[in-house]
Design a protein around this motif. Sequence first.
Motif, mmCIF file in Angstrom:
data_model
loop_
_atom_site.group_PDB
_atom_site.id
_atom_site.type_symbol
_atom_site.label_atom_id
_atom_site.label_comp_id
_atom_site.label_asym_id
_atom_site.label_seq_id
_atom_site.Cartn_x
_atom_site.Cartn_y
_atom_site.Cartn_z
ATOM 1 N N SER A 8 -16.290 3.107 -14.185
ATOM 2 C CA SER A 8 -16.261 4.511 -13.451
ATOM 3 C C SER A 8 -17.490 4.742 -12.803
ATOM 4 N N ALA A 9 -18.632 4.223 -13.307
ATOM 5 C CA ALA A 9 -19.775 4.254 -12.690
ATOM 6 C C ALA A 9 -20.041 3.597 -11.448
ATOM 7 N N VAL A 10 -19.446 2.235 -11.336
ATOM 8 C CA VAL A 10 -19.309 1.624 -10.264
ATOM 9 C C VAL A 10 -18.721 2.334 -9.052
ATOM 10 N N VAL A 11 -17.249 2.697 -9.435
ATOM 11 C CA VAL A 11 -16.632 3.569 -8.305
ATOM 12 C C VAL A 11 -17.179 4.717 -8.051
ATOM 13 N N ALA A 12 -17.827 5.645 -8.746
ATOM 14 C CA ALA A 12 -18.510 6.710 -8.470
ATOM 15 C C ALA A 12 -19.646 6.551 -7.405
ATOM 16 N N LEU A 13 -20.361 5.145 -7.833
ATOM 17 C CA LEU A 13 -21.446 4.925 -7.024
ATOM 18 C C LEU A 13 -20.831 4.537 -5.533
ATOM 19 N N ALA A 14 -19.860 3.838 -5.641
ATOM 20 C CA ALA A 14 -19.267 3.557 -4.254
ATOM 21 C C ALA A 14 -18.835 4.745 -3.398
ATOM 22 N N LEU A 15 -18.007 5.816 -4.091
ATOM 23 C CA LEU A 15 -17.717 6.788 -3.352
ATOM 24 C C LEU A 15 -18.970 7.716 -3.070
ATOM 25 N N GLN A 100 -8.996 0.308 -8.825
ATOM 26 C CA GLN A 100 -9.509 1.625 -8.804
ATOM 27 C C GLN A 100 -10.184 2.081 -7.866
ATOM 28 N N MET A 101 -10.992 1.131 -6.976
ATOM 29 C CA MET A 101 -11.784 1.648 -5.865
ATOM 30 C C MET A 101 -10.650 2.009 -4.779
ATOM 31 N N TYR A 102 -9.829 0.924 -4.667
ATOM 32 C CA TYR A 102 -8.616 1.161 -3.448
ATOM 33 C C TYR A 102 -8.168 2.377 -3.694
ATOM 34 N N SER A 103 -7.719 2.890 -4.865
ATOM 35 C CA SER A 103 -6.986 4.075 -5.040
ATOM 36 C C SER A 103 -8.026 5.127 -4.982
ATOM 37 N N SER A 104 -9.181 5.092 -5.190
ATOM 38 C CA SER A 104 -10.294 6.140 -4.726
ATOM 39 C C SER A 104 -10.231 6.414 -3.160
ATOM 40 N N PHE A 105 -10.480 5.365 -2.520
ATOM 41 C CA PHE A 105 -10.659 5.253 -1.110
ATOM 42 C C PHE A 105 -9.457 5.958 -0.418
ATOM 43 N N THR A 106 -8.163 5.523 -0.959
ATOM 44 C CA THR A 106 -6.883 6.125 -0.126
ATOM 45 C C THR A 106 -6.714 7.716 -0.635
ATOM 46 N N ALA A 107 -7.436 7.886 -1.745
ATOM 47 C CA ALA A 107 -7.328 9.336 -2.109
ATOM 48 C C ALA A 107 -8.055 10.139 -1.188
ATOM 49 N N GLN A 111 -4.223 6.489 3.849
ATOM 50 C CA GLN A 111 -3.947 5.364 3.792
ATOM 51 C C GLN A 111 -4.877 4.524 5.021
ATOM 52 N N PRO A 112 -4.742 3.420 4.701
ATOM 53 C CA PRO A 112 -5.517 2.418 5.801
ATOM 54 C C PRO A 112 -4.852 2.557 6.984
ATOM 55 N N ILE A 113 -5.476 2.247 8.298
ATOM 56 C CA ILE A 113 -4.633 2.083 9.340
ATOM 57 C C ILE A 113 -4.084 0.401 9.621
ATOM 58 N N SER A 114 -4.905 -0.634 8.522
ATOM 59 C CA SER A 114 -4.382 -1.928 8.552
ATOM 60 C C SER A 114 -4.912 -2.472 7.376
ATOM 61 N N GLN A 115 -4.114 -3.580 7.083
ATOM 62 C CA GLN A 115 -4.524 -4.183 5.995
ATOM 63 C C GLN A 115 -4.271 -5.755 6.099
ATOM 64 N N ASP A 116 -5.078 -6.989 5.607
ATOM 65 C CA ASP A 116 -4.623 -8.255 5.887
ATOM 66 C C ASP A 116 -5.441 -8.713 4.817
#
Length: 202
Positions: A8-15, A100-107, A111-116
Amino acid sequence: MFRTLARSAVVALALSVLCPAAGHASRLPEGFQMAQWGMTIEDLRERIRNLAEDVDRFQPHITVYTSYSFPNNGFSEYRLFQGKLFYIRVKLTSKDVNQQMYSSFTARYGQPISQDEKDGAKRYLWEDAKTSMALYLYPYHAEIRVKSVEIATELARMQRKNEDYDRYLDEMMSRNFSDESLTVEEKQRLLELKKGLSTGGR
């Protein structure tokens, strides 16, 4: 429990490091923490701890600075084009936080404009008029790469111009070095122009 708190701390840091500064209208961040697009290295040193220039990564017109202030050998990297901040890369070393990071970013950003998949990572891209942001999810770490659309476009324009000039010099050198009417000094000048271009001296 400790591992859950650490994730949780790492995700919070990223955001937190990628949140737009107060008053910015852009949906995406326009920099990193207190670092904003277009800042000078003097501005950055006032805001980012332990910045050191990466002298081994020379590129014409670009300087690179790194700070190792994140846990578990994570870091943040800052690139300046002609003295202006335009690119930031953040590495977070925890294999358990990717979903968790992906979910937090999309929230936060939609949604991303592209993914690969690129270089062994799942890559997700968000972009608006001012910022392009990519989330790279590797098996054992994550990276966030953010760049200024405006300054990156300016850099790409200069690189294309330099490539055109480089081809022109190659043509001139191949044609004129066989031209006996050129003096030694004129041929040397062509070599100096070529060298100056390759080192960013023009």
